[in-house]
Design a protein around this motif. Structure first.
Motif, mmCIF file in Angstrom:
data_model
loop_
_atom_site.group_PDB
_atom_site.id
_atom_site.type_symbol
_atom_site.label_atom_id
_atom_site.label_comp_id
_atom_site.label_asym_id
_atom_site.label_seq_id
_atom_site.Cartn_x
_atom_site.Cartn_y
_atom_site.Cartn_z
ATOM 1 N N PHE A 108 1.055 53.730 -12.859
ATOM 2 C CA PHE A 108 -0.224 53.029 -12.485
ATOM 3 C C PHE A 108 -1.426 54.022 -13.097
ATOM 4 O O PHE A 108 -1.815 54.904 -12.798
ATOM 5 C CB PHE A 108 -0.506 53.065 -10.884
ATOM 6 N N GLN A 109 -1.919 53.408 -14.355
ATOM 7 C CA GLN A 109 -2.759 54.136 -15.005
ATOM 8 C C GLN A 109 -4.510 53.967 -14.354
ATOM 9 O O GLN A 109 -4.953 55.057 -14.213
ATOM 10 C CB GLN A 109 -2.850 53.649 -16.495
ATOM 11 N N ASN A 110 -4.580 52.962 -13.670
ATOM 12 C CA ASN A 110 -5.929 52.585 -13.118
ATOM 13 C C ASN A 110 -5.450 51.519 -12.266
ATOM 14 O O ASN A 110 -5.149 50.415 -12.953
ATOM 15 C CB ASN A 110 -6.991 52.587 -14.165
ATOM 16 N N ILE A 111 -5.896 51.304 -11.059
ATOM 17 C CA ILE A 111 -5.753 50.123 -10.150
ATOM 18 C C ILE A 111 -7.016 49.792 -9.256
ATOM 19 O O ILE A 111 -7.083 49.515 -8.318
ATOM 20 C CB ILE A 111 -4.543 49.814 -9.365
ATOM 21 N N LYS A 112 -8.206 50.304 -10.130
ATOM 22 C CA LYS A 112 -9.457 50.385 -9.153
ATOM 23 C C LYS A 112 -10.273 49.034 -9.198
ATOM 24 O O LYS A 112 -11.083 48.614 -8.507
ATOM 25 C CB LYS A 112 -10.412 51.318 -9.662
ATOM 26 N N GLY A 113 -9.531 48.058 -10.078
ATOM 27 C CA GLY A 113 -10.272 46.672 -10.120
ATOM 28 C C GLY A 113 -10.013 45.561 -9.020
ATOM 29 O O GLY A 113 -9.090 46.107 -8.057
ATOM 30 N N ASP A 114 -10.496 44.396 -8.959
ATOM 31 C CA ASP A 114 -10.251 43.380 -8.091
ATOM 32 C C ASP A 114 -8.947 42.480 -8.355
ATOM 33 O O ASP A 114 -8.678 42.374 -9.426
ATOM 34 C CB ASP A 114 -11.425 42.427 -7.934
ATOM 35 N N VAL A 115 -8.243 42.500 -7.408
ATOM 36 C CA VAL A 115 -6.941 41.848 -7.446
ATOM 37 C C VAL A 115 -6.933 40.421 -6.384
ATOM 38 O O VAL A 115 -7.088 40.847 -5.190
ATOM 39 C CB VAL A 115 -5.614 42.407 -7.459
ATOM 40 N N VAL A 116 -7.039 39.472 -6.963
ATOM 41 C CA VAL A 116 -7.219 38.122 -5.986
ATOM 42 C C VAL A 116 -6.257 37.299 -6.171
ATOM 43 O O VAL A 116 -5.877 36.942 -7.277
ATOM 44 C CB VAL A 116 -8.621 37.465 -6.242
ATOM 45 N N ILE A 117 -5.438 36.715 -5.011
ATOM 46 C CA ILE A 117 -4.451 35.609 -5.106
ATOM 47 C C ILE A 117 -5.292 34.209 -4.295
ATOM 48 O O ILE A 117 -5.462 34.237 -3.396
ATOM 49 C CB ILE A 117 -3.467 36.114 -4.238
ATOM 50 N N GLU A 118 -5.283 33.424 -5.375
ATOM 51 C CA GLU A 118 -5.623 31.950 -4.897
ATOM 52 C C GLU A 118 -4.721 31.234 -4.657
ATOM 53 O O GLU A 118 -4.411 30.214 -5.612
ATOM 54 C CB GLU A 118 -6.654 31.756 -5.956
ATOM 55 N N ALA A 119 -3.890 31.238 -3.859
ATOM 56 C CA ALA A 119 -2.656 30.535 -3.382
ATOM 57 C C ALA A 119 -2.117 30.888 -2.154
ATOM 58 O O ALA A 119 -2.313 31.898 -1.797
ATOM 59 C CB ALA A 119 -1.304 30.771 -4.751
ATOM 60 N N PRO A 120 -1.264 30.089 -1.625
ATOM 61 C CA PRO A 120 -0.640 30.612 -0.470
ATOM 62 C C PRO A 120 0.086 31.920 -0.888
ATOM 63 O O PRO A 120 0.956 31.830 -1.646
ATOM 64 C CB PRO A 120 0.343 29.294 -0.331
ATOM 65 N N ILE A 121 -0.122 32.948 0.299
ATOM 66 C CA ILE A 121 0.709 34.178 0.035
ATOM 67 C C ILE A 121 2.326 34.095 0.488
ATOM 68 O O ILE A 121 2.532 33.490 1.502
ATOM 69 C CB ILE A 121 0.171 35.136 1.016
ATOM 70 N N LYS A 122 3.078 34.409 -0.381
ATOM 71 C CA LYS A 122 4.298 34.476 -0.151
ATOM 72 C C LYS A 122 4.995 35.973 -0.655
ATOM 73 O O LYS A 122 4.383 36.507 -1.568
ATOM 74 C CB LYS A 122 5.085 33.344 -1.148
ATOM 75 N N ARG A 123 5.857 36.444 0.044
ATOM 76 C CA ARG A 123 6.674 37.763 -0.321
ATOM 77 C C ARG A 123 7.175 37.730 -1.775
ATOM 78 O O ARG A 123 8.114 36.727 -2.230
ATOM 79 C CB ARG A 123 7.476 37.989 0.462
ATOM 80 N N GLY A 124 6.701 38.585 -2.636
ATOM 81 C CA GLY A 124 7.377 38.696 -4.013
ATOM 82 C C GLY A 124 6.899 37.835 -5.024
ATOM 83 O O GLY A 124 7.555 37.535 -5.735
#
Length: 244
Positions: free
Chosen positions: A49-65
């Motif tokens: 992980f070089q940098n993970i400070k940004g925004d991560v959004v999931i626009e879908a039903p949440i499923k494992r993996g």
């Protein structure tokens, strides 16, 4: 009973490939607890992980993996251990997404990247986003390919002094089949149901050719109309084998 035992064996074998330390860290770092506990993002194999400070959004039903970085869905079975992620901008997932082994994934500050449902990037793929990259649903990209929306260096007209744009955008349509070792560069736009031949360079808007086309070459040009991957035949198979 034998089939059930085989399913359990394959599931255990699959889960043994997950990098649980990075998976747990990323999910609980980037999502609220209600989402993080479902572990929607899996990391497989060695990853920096070089940098993970940004925004991560999931626009879908949440499923494992549902999102797999380094997901083992290709013929090759071993990781080189060179995968690296940098997310400083905004990253949006519209559904299940797969990235193959040993990828380089870079989303710079102020940039926007969006990945449609069942979009993918094969092993040793490279994504460098400094402005905007969008992959549609079922945009499947082969191994050793790269998507870059910048040329990194300022180019000028040596007679007039005009400065050319350094960045643009890359927009890949729905149901695109991109071969291996393809470069998708700044200002690339492909229509839906587009096929790109292996070892091609794409650098312009191809949407005027319409859907169901084959393009290829350096730079890519129209090779054939009325041709497409048989998505009706393969779509259900992709869903069955690649959705965890």
């Amino acid at each position: 009973m034998i089939k059930k035992l085989k399913d359990i064996y394959h599931r255990l074998k699959f889960y043994s490939k997950i990098n649980w330390v990075k998976t747990l860290y990323f999910n609980y770092k980037k999502f609220p607890y209600s989402i993080a506990r479902k572990l929607p993002v899996f990391f497989y194999g060695s990853i920096k992980f070089q940098n993970i400070k940004g925004d991560v959004v999931i626009e879908a039903p949440i499923k494992r993996g549902m999102i797999g970085f380094g997901q083992p869905y290709e013929k090759n079975t071993r990781h080189k251990g060179i995968a690296e992620v940098a997310i400083a901008g905004k990253l949006v997932f519209k559904g299940h997404v797969q990235f193959g082994k040993d990828y380089f994934f870079y989303i710079s500050k102020g940039s926007y990247a969006e990945f449609g449902h069942m979009s993918s990037m094969g092993s040793t793929g490279k994504i460098i986003c400094t402005n905007k990259i969008i992959l549609g649903d079922y945009a499947r990209i082969g191994s050793e390919s790269q998507i870059m929306d910048t040329n990194f260096h300022q180019m000028i007209d040596t007679e007039t002094g005009e400065r050319f744009p350094m960045t643009g955008s890359v927009i890949i349509g729905n149901y695109n089949y991109i071969g291996n070792r393809v470069s998708l560069m700044s200002n690339t736009v492909t229509p839906d149901f587009c096929t790109v031949a292996s070892n091609s360079l794409c650098n312009k808007n191809y949407s005027s050719y319409g859907n169901n086309i084959l393009i290829g070459g350096i730079p890519a040009k129209l090779l054939r109309n009325n041709i497409s991957r048989d998505w009706e035949l393969e779509k259900d198979l992709l869903d069955e084998w690649l959705i965890i």
